[in-house]
Motif scaffolding. Structure first.
Motif, short mmCIF file in Angstrom:
data_model
loop_
_atom_site.label_atom_id
_atom_site.label_comp_id
_atom_site.label_asym_id
_atom_site.label_seq_id
_atom_site.Cartn_x
_atom_site.Cartn_y
_atom_site.Cartn_z
N UNK A 109 -24.91 -55.96 -85.59
CA UNK A 109 -24.24 -55.93 -84.47
C UNK A 109 -22.71 -56.47 -84.58
N UNK A 110 -22.47 -57.43 -85.51
CA UNK A 110 -21.22 -57.59 -85.86
C UNK A 110 -20.41 -56.88 -86.79
N UNK A 111 -21.06 -56.18 -87.63
CA UNK A 111 -20.44 -55.12 -88.45
C UNK A 111 -20.06 -54.01 -87.49
N UNK A 112 -20.81 -53.42 -86.58
CA UNK A 112 -20.79 -52.42 -85.74
C UNK A 112 -19.39 -52.78 -84.77
N UNK A 113 -19.72 -53.89 -84.09
CA UNK A 113 -18.62 -54.39 -83.19
C UNK A 113 -17.26 -54.37 -83.93
N UNK A 114 -17.18 -54.70 -84.92
CA UNK A 114 -15.75 -55.03 -85.74
C UNK A 114 -15.55 -53.50 -85.93
N UNK A 115 -16.18 -52.90 -86.66
CA UNK A 115 -15.63 -51.44 -86.67
C UNK A 115 -14.96 -50.58 -85.51
N UNK A 116 -15.89 -50.81 -84.52
CA UNK A 116 -15.35 -50.28 -83.22
C UNK A 116 -14.08 -50.84 -82.62
N UNK A 117 -14.00 -52.08 -82.74
CA UNK A 117 -12.66 -53.02 -82.47
C UNK A 117 -11.55 -52.41 -83.14
N UNK A 118 -11.67 -52.10 -84.66
CA UNK A 118 -10.71 -51.72 -85.39
C UNK A 118 -10.09 -50.34 -84.90
N UNK A 119 -11.22 -49.43 -84.31
CA UNK A 119 -11.01 -48.15 -83.79
C UNK A 119 -10.09 -48.27 -82.63
N UNK A 120 -10.45 -48.85 -81.77
CA UNK A 120 -9.77 -49.24 -80.40
C UNK A 120 -8.36 -49.87 -80.54
N UNK A 121 -8.24 -50.72 -81.70
CA UNK A 121 -6.69 -51.03 -81.89
C UNK A 121 -5.74 -50.00 -82.21
N UNK A 122 -6.71 -49.21 -83.13
CA UNK A 122 -5.54 -48.09 -83.79
C UNK A 122 -5.23 -47.34 -82.72
N UNK A 123 -6.25 -46.86 -81.67
CA UNK A 123 -5.85 -46.13 -80.59
C UNK A 123 -5.05 -46.83 -79.52
N UNK A 124 -4.89 -48.40 -79.51
CA UNK A 124 -4.33 -49.22 -78.51
C UNK A 124 -4.93 -48.74 -77.23
N UNK A 125 -6.22 -48.71 -77.12
CA UNK A 125 -6.79 -48.39 -75.69
C UNK A 125 -7.91 -49.31 -75.67
N UNK A 126 -8.54 -49.48 -74.29
CA UNK A 126 -9.66 -50.20 -74.33
C UNK A 126 -10.83 -49.62 -73.95
N UNK A 127 -12.16 -50.00 -74.37
CA UNK A 127 -13.31 -49.06 -74.39
C UNK A 127 -13.58 -48.49 -72.84
N UNK A 128 -13.10 -49.38 -71.99
CA UNK A 128 -13.43 -48.84 -70.62
C UNK A 128 -12.57 -47.51 -70.29
N UNK A 129 -11.34 -47.33 -70.98
CA UNK A 129 -10.59 -46.28 -70.56
C UNK A 129 -10.25 -45.13 -71.52
N UNK A 130 -11.39 -45.09 -72.26
CA UNK A 130 -11.44 -43.94 -73.21
C UNK A 130 -11.71 -42.61 -72.54
N UNK A 131 -11.02 -41.60 -73.21
CA UNK A 131 -11.12 -40.31 -72.64
C UNK A 131 -12.24 -39.75 -73.66
N UNK A 132 -12.83 -38.73 -73.21
CA UNK A 132 -13.71 -37.95 -74.20
C UNK A 132 -13.32 -37.59 -75.51
N UNK A 133 -12.21 -37.04 -75.65
CA UNK A 133 -11.80 -36.82 -76.83
C UNK A 133 -11.45 -37.89 -77.89
N UNK A 134 -10.95 -39.07 -77.26
CA UNK A 134 -10.97 -40.51 -77.74
C UNK A 134 -12.08 -41.04 -78.28
N UNK A 135 -13.00 -41.12 -77.41
CA UNK A 135 -14.48 -41.53 -77.68
C UNK A 135 -15.16 -40.59 -78.79
N UNK A 136 -14.78 -39.32 -78.96
CA UNK A 136 -15.29 -38.38 -80.02
C UNK A 136 -14.66 -38.87 -81.54
#
Length: 246
Positions: free
Chosen positions: A160-187
């Motif tokens: 779970x830590x591996x997955x969480x870190x990978x997602x955190x890096x992607x969110x940081x790249x997009x500069x957005x929180x998970x709660x405010x993702x658009x469909x395109x950003x999520x894809x």
């Protein structure tokens, strides 16, 4: 249950750990067992991992990219220890009849030697020269890697830590929180996770869904969509090649 083909490597892991010394962590991964990855580890204090710890981000990408098909090992890429210190990491691919069944990884913590070197350099050179020397050395380590570039390898103790870190890096790249993702950003995030091998981890779909604030059915749907896009792209390339021949 450990793959019998990897049994000799367990003793080798212990031997290398004792022979190389406390600055070298040696870890053996069983890639035929999806319930746990590390089956033997020496000097585990360096990364802070235990038996059963998952594959690292770097290992997942190497497997996803099938680096092992053209290489027997990857050496001297950057890792980060549990205490934040930089490591020099190397991985040997253990194969049986062409199939990857395990990884034998060595992580070297050379921080003690860097400190000694720095003190020796101060005897005859100013600090600015020392800084230049170590910056050059870091570049040398980075350039010696023969795998696709990742900023550094981390060593989480749970999948779970591996997955969480990978997602955190992607969110940081997009500069957005998970709660405010658009469909395109999520894809886009799911596409990056897939390319980095995150979905090779058992149970990753549900964890990704939870962290991206969507359902597991949505993650499967996005993955299917990405697979179809890749298939159409490959089909178009093949069609073009055929047209050119005529």
């Amino acid at each position: 249950m450990t793959n019998s083909l990897l049994a000799p490597y367990i003793k080798l892991t212990e031997f290398l750990g004792n022979t190389l010394g406390p600055d070298y962590e040696v870890a053996l991964h069983d890639l035929t067992n999806r319930k746990q990855s590390i089956i033997a580890i020496a000097n585990s204090n360096i990364s802070g991992r235990d038996i059963g710890a998952p594959l690292t981000n770097m290992a997942l990408q190497m497997i996803k990219d099938k680096v092992y098909e053209k290489n027997n090992f990857c050496s001297n890429y950057k890792g980060v220890a549990a205490n934040g210190k930089a490591l020099r990491s190397s991985s040997m691919f253990i194969k049986h009849k062409g199939k990857l069944i395990g990884l034998l990884c060595i992580n070297f913590d050379d921080s003690r030697y860097q400190i000694i070197s720095e003190e020796l350099m101060r005897v005859c050179h100013p600090d600015t020269f020392i800084g230049t020397s170590f910056q050059y050395d870091g570049q040398q380590v980075a350039s010696s890697s023969n795998i696709k570039k990742i900023s550094s390898e981390s060593f989480p103790n749970s999948k779970n830590a591996v997955i969480a870190e990978a997602i955190s890096n992607e969110l940081a790249t997009l500069n957005v929180s998970a709660a405010r993702l658009t469909t395109d950003e999520r894809i886009s995030i799911i596409s990056s996770l897939e390319k980095n091998g995150i979905f090779l981890i058992k149970g990753s779909v549900q964890k990704v869904a939870d962290d991206l604030h969507c359902s597991s059915a949505s993650v499967y749907r996005y993955l299917s969509k990405l697979k179809n896009i890749a298939f159409k792209s490959n089909s178009a390339d093949i069609s073009t090649e055929k047209d050119e021949k005529f």
